[in-house]
Design a protein around this motif. Sequence first.
Motif, PDB file in Angstrom:
ATOM      1  N   ASN A 151       0.822  -1.209   0.000  1.00 54.77           N
ATOM      2  CA  ASN A 151       0.000   0.000   0.000  1.00 54.77           C
ATOM      3  C   ASN A 151       0.859   1.263   0.000  1.00 54.77           C
ATOM      4  N   PHE A 152       1.994   1.208   0.688  1.00 55.13           N
ATOM      5  CA  PHE A 152       2.836   2.392   0.810  1.00 55.13           C
ATOM      6  C   PHE A 152       3.699   2.612  -0.433  1.00 55.13           C
ATOM      7  N   MET A 153       4.266   1.548  -0.985  1.00 53.10           N
ATOM      8  CA  MET A 153       5.252   1.682  -2.055  1.00 53.10           C
ATOM      9  C   MET A 153       4.644   1.709  -3.448  1.00 53.10           C
ATOM     10  N   THR A 154       3.340   1.499  -3.550  1.00 53.39           N
ATOM     11  CA  THR A 154       2.651   1.533  -4.843  1.00 53.39           C
ATOM     12  C   THR A 154       1.333   2.291  -4.684  1.00 53.39           C
ATOM     13  N   CYS A 155       0.665   2.516  -5.826  1.00 55.00           N
ATOM     14  CA  CYS A 155      -0.656   3.140  -5.774  1.00 55.00           C
ATOM     15  C   CYS A 155      -1.755   2.101  -5.603  1.00 55.00           C
ATOM     16  N   ILE A 156      -1.386   0.824  -5.522  1.00 53.63           N
ATOM     17  CA  ILE A 156      -2.358  -0.245  -5.299  1.00 53.63           C
ATOM     18  C   ILE A 156      -2.847  -0.153  -3.859  1.00 53.63           C
ATOM     19  N   LYS A 308       8.171  -2.448 -11.412  1.00 52.91           N
ATOM     20  CA  LYS A 308       7.318  -3.299 -12.254  1.00 52.91           C
ATOM     21  C   LYS A 308       5.862  -3.226 -11.810  1.00 52.91           C
ATOM     22  N   LEU A 309       5.658  -3.339 -10.508  1.00 48.52           N
ATOM     23  CA  LEU A 309       4.306  -3.351  -9.970  1.00 48.52           C
ATOM     24  C   LEU A 309       3.620  -2.008 -10.183  1.00 48.52           C
ATOM     25  N   ASN A 310       4.339  -0.930  -9.940  1.00 47.13           N
ATOM     26  CA  ASN A 310       3.782   0.400 -10.172  1.00 47.13           C
ATOM     27  C   ASN A 310       3.476   0.618 -11.647  1.00 47.13           C
ATOM     28  N   ASP A 311       4.346   0.137 -12.514  1.00 43.22           N
ATOM     29  CA  ASP A 311       4.123   0.277 -13.947  1.00 43.22           C
ATOM     30  C   ASP A 311       2.913  -0.544 -14.397  1.00 43.22           C
ATOM     31  N   LEU A 312       2.784  -1.752 -13.850  1.00 45.78           N
ATOM     32  CA  LEU A 312       1.699  -2.654 -14.227  1.00 45.78           C
ATOM     33  C   LEU A 312       0.339  -2.048 -13.928  1.00 45.78           C
TER      34      LEU A 312
END
Length: 334
Positions: A151-156, A308-312
Amino acid sequence: MCRTVGVVMMLACAGCALARVLPSTSSVHTTRDARILKAARAAQTEPILQLREVDRDKFPDIPDYVFQNTPSLSQKYLTTLVPPPPSFHQWFRPSFNTVLHRQFMLSTRVGLNWKVFPNRRWTNATVPFVISRHYLPAEREMIERAIATLNFMTCIKFIPWDGEAEDYLIIWPVEEPAGCWSYVGKRGGQQVVSLQPPDSRSNRCFISLGKPIHELLHALGIFHEQARADRDNHVTIITRNIIPDYYHNFGKQGEENTTFPFDYDYDSVMHYGKNFFSYSKNLPTIVPKVENATIGQRIMLSKLDCIKLNDLYGCLDDADDREKYTSFCKYLGL
């Protein structure tokens, strides 16, 4: 100058926020008597969900090994919701050894291609979840830290299931087949992530924070790093050392099924270790082609895992968000 100051202040705030949500792991790695553990679990009143066979016909383009040992659950609804995570202590120091560059974004693929599988992406980058009450407090704490990290390191955004959302994750100590496993991407409806609790022999899926993070990344649509179509350029698979029942774990994904323009990542939390599924710890099953490269860490997202996760999930589409999340990945990833 103003932008530089802004990024520094943002990262300072990031450190403060992480100190609130990420605790020390020392309290989790304890050896417990099997009888006490069994009695504690027997005291729970929550019913164990029944398993049914995987419907492979729904996903004809996904190789069988993706579904190996990943049965689905019958559609039961839980009557209790997940309480908000408690406050936590800081658990690690960020590494500053690697500088993140756009050069990382090259030509190979490690995540689901949404153009081929659009329904496998979590809508609005939001993932409702439920954590089983069968977990003991230390286990639940580690699961919540893994969720807080993403939750903190991505916008997911992982959010407690409200009892209404049709699609949601249920994090569960599945008894058969026991282990650490997950589907790849959203399947629809109630979707299990299996995290086997510690026992008298091992800490199982709770040996480190990277274990639950690994399975949650699968649920978000990330394959194993060594499943990339170009993996033979980066590692050698020693098939003679693999236990035959686990050959399927070393399959490769086709380029048409997956996407991600990034370098191969030996540091990925999604990469197998050198002796995974081996007859012996002294017999490697995967050998990196780069001298002294290490593989199989289960500590934290790597810098590239994070990007990768943020880009995805489109977290880098907006310029301000791109600067924010790239900075988080650069300074907080391994």
